[in-house]
Write a protein that holds these residues in place. Sequence first.
Motif, short mmCIF file in Angstrom:
data_model
loop_
_atom_site.label_atom_id
_atom_site.label_comp_id
_atom_site.label_asym_id
_atom_site.label_seq_id
_atom_site.Cartn_x
_atom_site.Cartn_y
_atom_site.Cartn_z
N THR A 171 0.83 -1.21 0.00
CA THR A 171 0.00 0.00 0.00
C THR A 171 0.86 1.26 0.00
O THR A 171 0.61 2.21 -0.76
N GLN A 186 1.21 3.98 -2.95
CA GLN A 186 0.86 5.36 -2.62
C GLN A 186 1.99 6.31 -3.00
O GLN A 186 1.76 7.36 -3.62
N ILE A 238 -0.87 8.94 -4.42
CA ILE A 238 -2.29 8.81 -4.13
C ILE A 238 -2.58 9.36 -2.73
O ILE A 238 -1.84 9.11 -1.78
N ASP A 239 -3.67 10.11 -2.60
CA ASP A 239 -4.08 10.65 -1.28
C ASP A 239 -2.92 11.31 -0.56
O ASP A 239 -2.66 11.06 0.62
N TRP A 260 -9.19 -1.49 -3.28
CA TRP A 260 -8.26 -0.44 -2.88
C TRP A 260 -8.94 0.70 -2.14
O TRP A 260 -8.28 1.49 -1.45
N GLU A 282 -8.14 1.21 1.47
CA GLU A 282 -6.86 1.81 1.86
C GLU A 282 -6.76 3.29 1.48
O GLU A 282 -6.08 4.05 2.16
N PHE A 283 -7.39 3.65 0.36
CA PHE A 283 -7.28 5.01 -0.15
C PHE A 283 -8.65 5.67 -0.23
O PHE A 283 -9.65 4.99 -0.51
N PRO A 325 -8.70 6.08 -4.80
CA PRO A 325 -7.79 5.26 -5.61
C PRO A 325 -8.04 5.50 -7.10
O PRO A 325 -9.18 5.69 -7.52
#
Length: 248
Positions: free
Chosen positions: A151, A155, A160-161, A222, A225-226, A229
């Motif tokens: 992850t 990322q 991402i994020d 995903w 986690e995000f 995504p």
Amino acid sequence: MKRSYWEKMADSYSDEIFDVLQNDKKALIRSAIKKYASKKKTVADIGCAIGKWLPVLSPSFEKVYAIDISKKNLEIARQLYPQYKNVEYIRADMSGNKTRIPKCDVGICINAILTPSLKDRMSFLKSLSYYIKKGGHIIITVPSMESYILTHVVQYQWKIDRQFFPSKIPAKEAVRKWNNLKQGNADIDDVPHKHFLEEELDLLLTKEGFIIERIEKIEYSWDTEFHNPPKWLKKPGPWDWMVVAKRK
């Protein structure tokens, strides 16, 4: 985690804690439970929290022991599932020296071995070994350290994020995180939770008298986690480990 953490979390458990039952889209855990279920067997739901697995367990076993460290969690479970008359609720700390629960044919332990304390984890595993009958089975899920690393690699590479994954953190905090990671403890919402390597699980459970029958990924999307995504981000996804093991 200590009892106080789970007592505080109980009222908001459904909102705050990841729901493995709903996110196990392939129903791998339910399938494993079904394989070993019998109206002649007893089962312990160890770390049952507010009882989300009781509708799966109660119709399939003669007796269900719903075990949790939190008194408040158990009270909520009783209120949610009064229809299941073969469930007995027991407050117990599986990491404690004075743990007393009935020995069972089957045990399930769904993301309950999370404590960052090595001493408490080892006590928990010893209790599992003691309270599962010889020839009985355990079904365990735990957070995956490999998934956690994947992850963060994904990322970082695709940014991402970014607002939720700061690229720089204070030196003191970086040292804390690194010291935790060396023990397999990774933060979830700024609270250290134990994450496990596949080979680590094999070593730990074998040492406690279990024979590993299978280790599988419980795969998630995903968006677990995000926040945002990318649409192209599909497989491989994040996962927890599920272990099915037999007591020697």
